[in-house]
Structures are given as structure tokens and as C-alpha cells.
Motif scaffolding. Structure first.
Motif, mmCIF file in Angstrom:
data_model
loop_
_atom_site.group_PDB
_atom_site.id
_atom_site.type_symbol
_atom_site.label_atom_id
_atom_site.label_comp_id
_atom_site.label_asym_id
_atom_site.label_seq_id
_atom_site.Cartn_x
_atom_site.Cartn_y
_atom_site.Cartn_z
ATOM 1 N N LYS A 205 44.376 -10.156 18.465
ATOM 2 C CA LYS A 205 45.262 -9.438 17.538
ATOM 3 C C LYS A 205 46.644 -10.091 17.554
ATOM 4 O O LYS A 205 47.110 -10.558 18.591
ATOM 5 N N ASP A 207 50.848 -10.017 15.945
ATOM 6 C CA ASP A 207 51.933 -9.290 15.295
ATOM 7 C C ASP A 207 52.275 -9.918 13.948
ATOM 8 O O ASP A 207 52.813 -9.246 13.056
ATOM 9 N N ALA A 254 43.107 -7.493 8.607
ATOM 10 C CA ALA A 254 43.438 -6.199 9.218
ATOM 11 C C ALA A 254 42.889 -6.086 10.638
ATOM 12 O O ALA A 254 43.550 -5.542 11.530
ATOM 13 N N THR A 258 48.112 -6.337 14.646
ATOM 14 C CA THR A 258 48.537 -5.134 15.367
ATOM 15 C C THR A 258 48.993 -4.091 14.344
ATOM 16 O O THR A 258 49.165 -4.396 13.161
ATOM 17 N N ASP A 259 49.186 -2.853 14.801
ATOM 18 C CA ASP A 259 49.475 -1.753 13.869
ATOM 19 C C ASP A 259 50.657 -2.038 12.947
ATOM 20 O O ASP A 259 50.637 -1.691 11.771
ATOM 21 N N GLU A 260 51.695 -2.675 13.479
ATOM 22 C CA GLU A 260 52.886 -2.980 12.672
ATOM 23 C C GLU A 260 52.876 -4.419 12.159
ATOM 24 O O GLU A 260 53.907 -4.933 11.709
ATOM 25 N N SER A 299 51.426 -5.761 4.659
ATOM 26 C CA SER A 299 51.301 -5.153 5.982
ATOM 27 C C SER A 299 49.839 -4.824 6.286
ATOM 28 O O SER A 299 49.004 -4.697 5.375
ATOM 29 N N ARG A 300 49.553 -4.665 7.580
ATOM 30 C CA ARG A 300 48.209 -4.256 7.973
ATOM 31 C C ARG A 300 47.853 -2.922 7.341
ATOM 32 O O ARG A 300 46.728 -2.728 6.847
ATOM 33 N N ALA A 301 48.803 -1.984 7.336
ATOM 34 C CA ALA A 301 48.542 -0.651 6.783
ATOM 35 C C ALA A 301 48.101 -0.731 5.320
ATOM 36 O O ALA A 301 47.166 -0.039 4.894
ATOM 37 N N VAL A 304 44.498 -2.130 5.136
ATOM 38 C CA VAL A 304 43.506 -1.113 5.520
ATOM 39 C C VAL A 304 43.292 -0.123 4.384
ATOM 40 O O VAL A 304 42.153 0.211 4.029
#
Length: 309
Positions: A205, A207, A254, A258-260, A299-301, A304
């Protein structure tokens, strides 16, 4: 045009560095060369070639002023310069391949015909440390389709606490990347990895994922100037719409962010195709102050959410 006569005339008739640069510009103009691999005009190309051949730093003129141009050259120096000028003009080989050096983010890199010559607008983003998107310095970074490793190495300089995976499908390109990593003494932080996009990165993963993949569509490939055909086609061509790799990359990213985390991808002129194929994907197109286009951030968000819908 008789190659040996041209070189002999230059060696015998010309005296100073300015003479050689002026003659080189005339040769380049007569040949109708394309510039896009480090310089954008025949004068800068000729000055760069001459300084390199004389083993002088590229910023030498800034230190000495115009008086450097009045320096007289030896027969050997003139012959070396003239030989390179003729190769550039007649074989249309991009200058960085002739001198095995290119610059990116103010850093020198070894290049040859196994890798693309670096020219990405990513340099501006790296120097700004992705300030509009990245608030916490990344510790794990992926440079996808790394080629000669220029972007990966520049990222390691920009983020001194980060490790960078430099990934490419081409083992030949990775040989060049490893040379550059060693030259910049970054082998403990930048790791060359052979992989078809993210296939060999299970469980990893990041950043920040950066990619300057092949993105030239079929129409543009057919229209490229001769200079570009010295570069590896594997690093340029990407199908009818230039997005063969990007489609797969978007689906893989994704799981490796990482989440951010953020994904940045350069697609150049294929931006038109991206906007047509992904009208509902919340892509943020980067605006550059120093020129360049066709780089998006997501972004990853957002990735997703898009692929879940």
C-alpha cells in the motif's frame, strides 16, 4: 551532403565556441529538426551539445557570461562537436541519447534508447511536493512505469523520509533505472521492481502513486516526428485511445492506496479520451504554471466510490 567534408570544413574554418554553436544551428535549421527532448529551439540545443562535448557544466554561461563564446577550441574539440552535430542532423537522434544525459527536476540522469527521455510536467508537482493534495508527507510512494527512474529518484529527493518503489514491465528500462538509483546513492530508499502495472505488488500500500505511463493514441503515434521513433515504442503507444494501461491502473489503484492516498496519472493529449470515457469519475486536472497538461489526480475514496457504483 558529404558528411566527412562538412566535418572537415567545420574543423578547418571555425575557431571559437561561438563559431561552432552558430554552425550547429545552421545545420539543425537546414535539417528541419524537431525539438522536444530537453530544449525547444536550435540555439539551446547547440549550446547544450557544445558544453557537454567540452566537459563544461550546463550553467557555465551563467558563470562566465558571453565571453565564454570567444574561447578558441582545439582541432579535437571541434571534430568531436561536429561529429555529434552531424549525427543529430542526419540521424535525427534526440540529443540526450547522443550525450547519454537528460535533466529532470534539476537532476542529471543517464539515458539511452532503452528508456524514454524525461520531459514530464510532474517535475513541477514534485518540486511543490503535491501541496494542493498531499498534507502529510508520504512515507511509501509508487512510481508506476518508471522507465529510467527519473521520477522515482526525484520523489526520493523531495520526500526524504519516504521509500519509493520504481516499477516497470521492461527489464531493460529497469537496468537503466538501477544505474541512476546507484548514481544518486539512493539504493536504500528507491527499489526497482519488474511488474506488469501492479500485478507483482500484492499486499503493498502507498500514500502516493505516480504514473507517467504510455499514453500516445494510434493517431498521434502515426504523426510523431522522427526523433520520437528512437524512443522505445513500449513506453509510448497505448492503443487506439491511448488509455490501455490507464483503464487497468484505475481498477487496481484503490487496493494499493492508503485511506488518504492519492493517484496521479499523466495522459497528455489523451485527456480528451479520459473525459469522454469517464464522465462521472471525479478527476482533478492539474493546472501547471510552467507548461504541460493532461495530468489528473484522484483520491482513493473517489476511486472506491466510483467502482462500487
Amino acid at each position: 551532403m558529404n558528411n566527412s567534408v562538412d566535418i572537415e570544413q567545420a574543423v578547418n574554418d571555425l575557431q571559437t565556441m561561438l563559431d561552432m554553436v552558430r554552425w550547429a544551428v545552421s545545420q539543425f535549421n537546414q535539417a528541419g529538426l524537431f525539438y522536444g527532448h530537453g530544449t525547444d529551439n536550435p540555439w539551446d540545443e547547440a549550446v547544450c551539445l557544445t558544453l557537454h562535448t567540452l566537459n563544461l557544466p550546463q550553467d557555465m554561461l551563467e558563470q562566465t557570461g558571453e565571453q565564454l563564446f570567444q574561447a578558441r577550441l582545439t582541432q579535437t574539440e571541434k571534430r568531436d562537436i561536429a561529429t555529434l552535430v552531424q549525427r543529430r542532423a542526419q540521424e535525427r537522434i534526440p540529443l540526450p541519447y547522443l550525450i547519454n544525459q537528460a535533466w529532470f527536476c534539476g537532476l542529471p540522469f543517464y539515458v539511452d534508447e532503452r528508456v524514454l527521455i524525461p520531459r514530464s510536467p510532474f517535475a513541477e508537482l514534485i518540486e511543490d511536493k503535491f501541496a494542493a493534495w498531499v498534507t502529510v508527507p508520504p512515507t511509501h510512494i509508487l512510481d508506476l512505469c518508471t522507465g529510467g527512474g527519473c521520477i522515482a529518484i526525484a520523489l526520493a529527493y523531495a520526500f526524504e523520509d519516504a521509500t519509493v518503489d520504481a516499477v516497470d514491465i521492461s527489464t531493460e528500462a529497469l537496468e537503466v533505472a538501477e544505474m541512476n538509483i546507484n548514481e544518486h546513492q539512493l539504493s536504500e530508499r528507491v527499489y526497482p521492481i519488474q511488474s506488469d502495472l501492479m500485478d507483482a505488488l500484492q499486499g503493498q500500500k502507498y500514500d502516493l502513486i505516480i504514473s507517467n505511463p504510455p499514453y500516445v493514441d494510434a493517431e498521434d503515434m502515426a504523426d510523431l516526428p522522427d526523433e520520437f521513433h528512437h524512443e522505445p515504442e513500449l513506453a509510448l503507444a497505448a492503443g487506439d485511445d491511448g488509455l490501455d494501461l490507464v483503464h487497468k491502473m484505475l481498477r487496481q489503484a484503490a487496493a494499493h492506496l492508503t485511506d488518504e492516498g492519492w493517484l496521479f496519472v499523466e495522459v497528455g493529449n489523451s485527456q480528451f479520451h479520459m473525459e469522454h470515457v469517464y464522465p462521472d469519475l471525479n478527476l482533478q486536472w492539474v493546472e501547471f504554471t510552467r507548461g504541460g497538461h493532461g495530468v489528473f489526480a484522484i483520491s482513493r475514496a473517489e476511486l472506491v466510490a466510483y467502482f462500487a457504483s
